[in-house]
Design a protein around this motif. Structure first.
Motif, PDB file in Angstrom:
ATOM      1  N   PRO A   1      31.727 -89.669   7.643  1.00 44.11           N
ATOM      2  CA  PRO A   1      33.062 -90.054   8.108  1.00 44.11           C
ATOM      3  C   PRO A   1      34.027 -90.241   6.934  1.00 44.11           C
ATOM      4  CG  PRO A   1      31.352 -91.424   9.108  1.00 44.11           C
ATOM      5  CD  PRO A   1      30.700 -90.660   8.006  1.00 44.11           C
TER       6      PRO A   1
ATOM      7  N   TRP B   1      36.647 -93.798  20.386  1.00 37.04           N
ATOM      8  CA  TRP B   1      35.834 -94.716  19.588  1.00 37.04           C
ATOM      9  C   TRP B   1      34.371 -94.498  19.952  1.00 37.04           C
ATOM     10  CZ3 TRP B   1      35.651 -97.227  15.354  1.00 37.04           C
ATOM     11  CH2 TRP B   1      34.761 -98.286  15.153  1.00 37.04           C
ATOM     12  N   ALA B   2      33.549 -94.203  18.946  1.00 37.73           N
ATOM     13  CA  ALA B   2      32.151 -93.849  19.188  1.00 37.73           C
ATOM     14  C   ALA B   2      31.200 -94.961  18.763  1.00 37.73           C
ATOM     15  CB  ALA B   2      31.815 -92.555  18.456  1.00 37.73           C
TER      16      ALA B   2
ATOM     17  N   ARG C   1      32.707 -95.691  14.739  1.00 33.35           N
ATOM     18  CA  ARG C   1      33.678 -94.836  14.049  1.00 33.35           C
ATOM     19  C   ARG C   1      34.569 -94.139  15.089  1.00 33.35           C
ATOM     20  NH1 ARG C   1      29.190 -91.151  11.396  1.00 33.35           N
ATOM     21  NH2 ARG C   1      28.349 -93.257  11.195  1.00 33.35           N
TER      22      ARG C   1
ATOM     23  N   VAL D   1      36.269 -90.674  16.446  1.00 32.17           N
ATOM     24  CA  VAL D   1      36.041 -89.237  16.449  1.00 32.17           C
ATOM     25  C   VAL D   1      37.357 -88.564  16.827  1.00 32.17           C
ATOM     26  CG1 VAL D   1      34.759 -87.308  17.418  1.00 32.17           C
ATOM     27  CG2 VAL D   1      33.618 -89.522  17.068  1.00 32.17           C
TER      28      VAL D   1
ATOM     29  N   SER E   1      39.308 -85.096  17.472  1.00 26.69           N
ATOM     30  CA  SER E   1      39.018 -83.712  17.826  1.00 26.69           C
ATOM     31  C   SER E   1      40.317 -82.970  18.111  1.00 26.69           C
ATOM     32  CB  SER E   1      38.119 -83.650  19.062  1.00 26.69           C
ATOM     33  OG  SER E   1      36.931 -84.389  18.851  1.00 26.69           O
TER      34      SER E   1
ATOM     35  N   SER F   1      36.336 -81.266  14.631  1.00 27.61           N
ATOM     36  CA  SER F   1      36.042 -82.666  14.900  1.00 27.61           C
ATOM     37  C   SER F   1      35.853 -83.378  13.564  1.00 27.61           C
ATOM     38  CB  SER F   1      34.781 -82.804  15.758  1.00 27.61           C
ATOM     39  OG  SER F   1      34.517 -84.165  16.038  1.00 27.61           O
TER      40      SER F   1
ATOM     41  N   GLU G   1      35.308 -87.342  11.813  1.00 33.90           N
ATOM     42  CA  GLU G   1      35.007 -88.752  12.052  1.00 33.90           C
ATOM     43  C   GLU G   1      35.693 -89.603  11.000  1.00 33.90           C
ATOM     44  OE1 GLU G   1      30.780 -89.024  12.107  1.00 33.90           O
ATOM     45  OE2 GLU G   1      30.594 -88.068  14.071  1.00 33.90           O
TER      46      GLU G   1
END
Length: 447
Positions: free
Chosen positions: A4, A123-124, A127, A129, A131, A141, A143
């Motif tokens: 990231p 929000w993953a 972090r 993401v 795209s 994509s 991060e």
């Protein structure tokens, strides 16, 4: 990217470009800028050849926090071998074309990914993401631990002027449109409107179109660029403004329109000179200036195709109709939409008017489950006041963001920025920022 990025900045205007510039000399800070357009263009529809930047060259990407930075405006001049011409010119305000060239020079030295259109941010868990669609339509994509939103503004046209089709052009696209109409009406009296009227008056003197200038304001007002008023664009006033309750901020901000929505004194002088020159010419198309007029509706004639504006004179209450062939809407800008944030929206906290709740460090309020931070650039007029869109605050805002994401003082923020004490005595939000107090100490800690 295999790991990231520390920060993904969405949008490549001067503010996010300045963030990347400040980050470029920080070894452990990785910033990537994503821009949907294929190249950097800055107000191209208003890029008159003689138009000047309204702030000093010191309000570049970096100088007001790091004057020795390799991406300063002076470094650009040195690289272009124009230091001496700029010095001999003896004007602190670059032309807009020169400033845009400086921005492109800086962008070519920074991690800016053009033709990268962001379509989704989510929000993953640990972090963000990001795209979207990249070069040649390929998906991408990226991060990121943190985000900075710098998507800028979009032209705003009031409802009263909608529906005019090709008989309407917004000031932002003025130079992209060939003006062939016999009668041109400019609505709005900020700097953009004044510069367009200036251009139209020059054309009028050469036998060009009739010109009408309408504005809601009671006068064609000059920008208040007196020195102590300019202290409202300093970090000292930003801190004071942010310390106020939101309803008070809104009331105070409404009083500040002459600081960023009026006309430079130099432009007003040029306008008057052109109007005076018309005294000695004959057979020119008419010119009409009417302040205190609100356009309430508009339509086009089915027979002639001309535009009919229904107007209200604010002092007398009288209504009248104005006939023209082309309307230039110098009616300002609104925040650009951010549909790509839809997946993140349930986690964003907003105020009663649907605006971001913005902390002093320019981060927005999020659900506690989000450990990353989202910062905004030039979407904080309601929270940080009149300085928010000013280029002179950009470097300080970005230094604040850099310090926040790194967790340390990478850049020392300026403390002595104003002679004015904006708050009440003992009020932390408006402590003395100057050096004229009885104890001789600066009152602000730069937080």
């Amino acid at each position: 990217m295999s790991a990231p990025a520390d920060v993904v900045a969405i949008g490549c205007g001067p503010f996010n470009l300045g963030l990347a510039a400040l980050a470029s000399t920080v070894d452990d800070l990785d910033v990537v800028v994503l821009e949907a357009r294929p190249e950097l263009r800055w107000h191209s529809g208003m890029m008159f050849g003689d138009a000047l930047l309204q702030v000093s060259f010191l309000a570049d990407l970096v100088t007001l926090v790091d004057p020795t930075h390799p991406l300063s405006f002076l470094a650009y001049l040195r690289d272009a071998d124009r230091l001496y011409p700029f010095y001999v010119r003896e004007r602190f305000h670059p032309t807009r074309r020169e400033y845009e060239d400086y921005l492109r020079w800086a962008a070519s030295r920074l991690p800016v990914r053009f033709s990268h259109d962001v379509t989704s941010v989510r929000w993953a868990g640990d972090r963000f993401v990001v795209s979207g669609t990249g070069v040649s339509g390929a998906g991408f994509s990226v991060e990121a631990r943190h985000l900075v939103l710098g998507v800028g503004t979009t032209p705003s046209v009031p409802t009263a002027l909608t529906g005019l089709g090709d008989r309407l052009v917004h000031s932002s696209a003025y130079l992209h449109r060939e003006v062939t109409a016999d009668r041109v009406t400019v609505v709005g009296s900020g700097q953009s409107g004044a510069e367009i009227v200036l251009d139209l008056l020059r054309r009028n003197l050469d036998g060009g179109p009739a010109v009408t200038w309408l504005t809601r304001t009671p006068v064609f007002a000059p920008l208040d660029y007196t020195k102590l008023v300019l202290e409202m664009t300093t970090p000292s006033y930003v801190r004071h403004f942010h310390s106020l309750p939101q309803d008070r901020r809104d009331a105070v901000r409404a009083e500040h329109w002459r600081h960023y929505r009026a006309i430079s004194a130099e432009t007003l002088e040029e306008l008057h000179d052109l109007l005076y020159r018309r005294e000695w010419e004959h057979g020119l198309a008419p010119v009409e200036l009417r302040p205190g007029v609100a356009v309430t509706s508009s339509s086009t004639s089915a027979e002639s195709g001309e535009v009919v504006l229904t107007c209200a004179h604010r002092d007398t209450g009288r209504t009248f109709r104005h006939h023209t062939d082309l309307v230039v809407a110098a009616t300002g800008y609104g925040q650009a939409p951010t549909p790509f944030l839809a997946p993140l929206e349930p986690l964003v906290r907003r105020d009663e008017q649907g605006r971001y709740v913005v902390a002093l460090d320019h981060s927005i309020a999020l659900d506690p489950s989000v450990t990353g931070r989202v910062f905004v650039a030039n979407a904080d007029l309601h929270s940080h006041g009149v300085a928010a869109p000013d280029l002179g605050i950009g470097a300080v805002r970005n230094a604040t963001i850099v310090n926040a994401v790194t967790g340390r003082e990478v850049y020392r923020l300026p403390k002595h920025t104003a002679y004015t004490s904006f708050g009440a005595p003992g009020d932390d939000g408006g402590r003395r920022d100057g050096r004229s107090g009885r104890d001789g100490r600066s009152g602000d800690d730069g937080d």
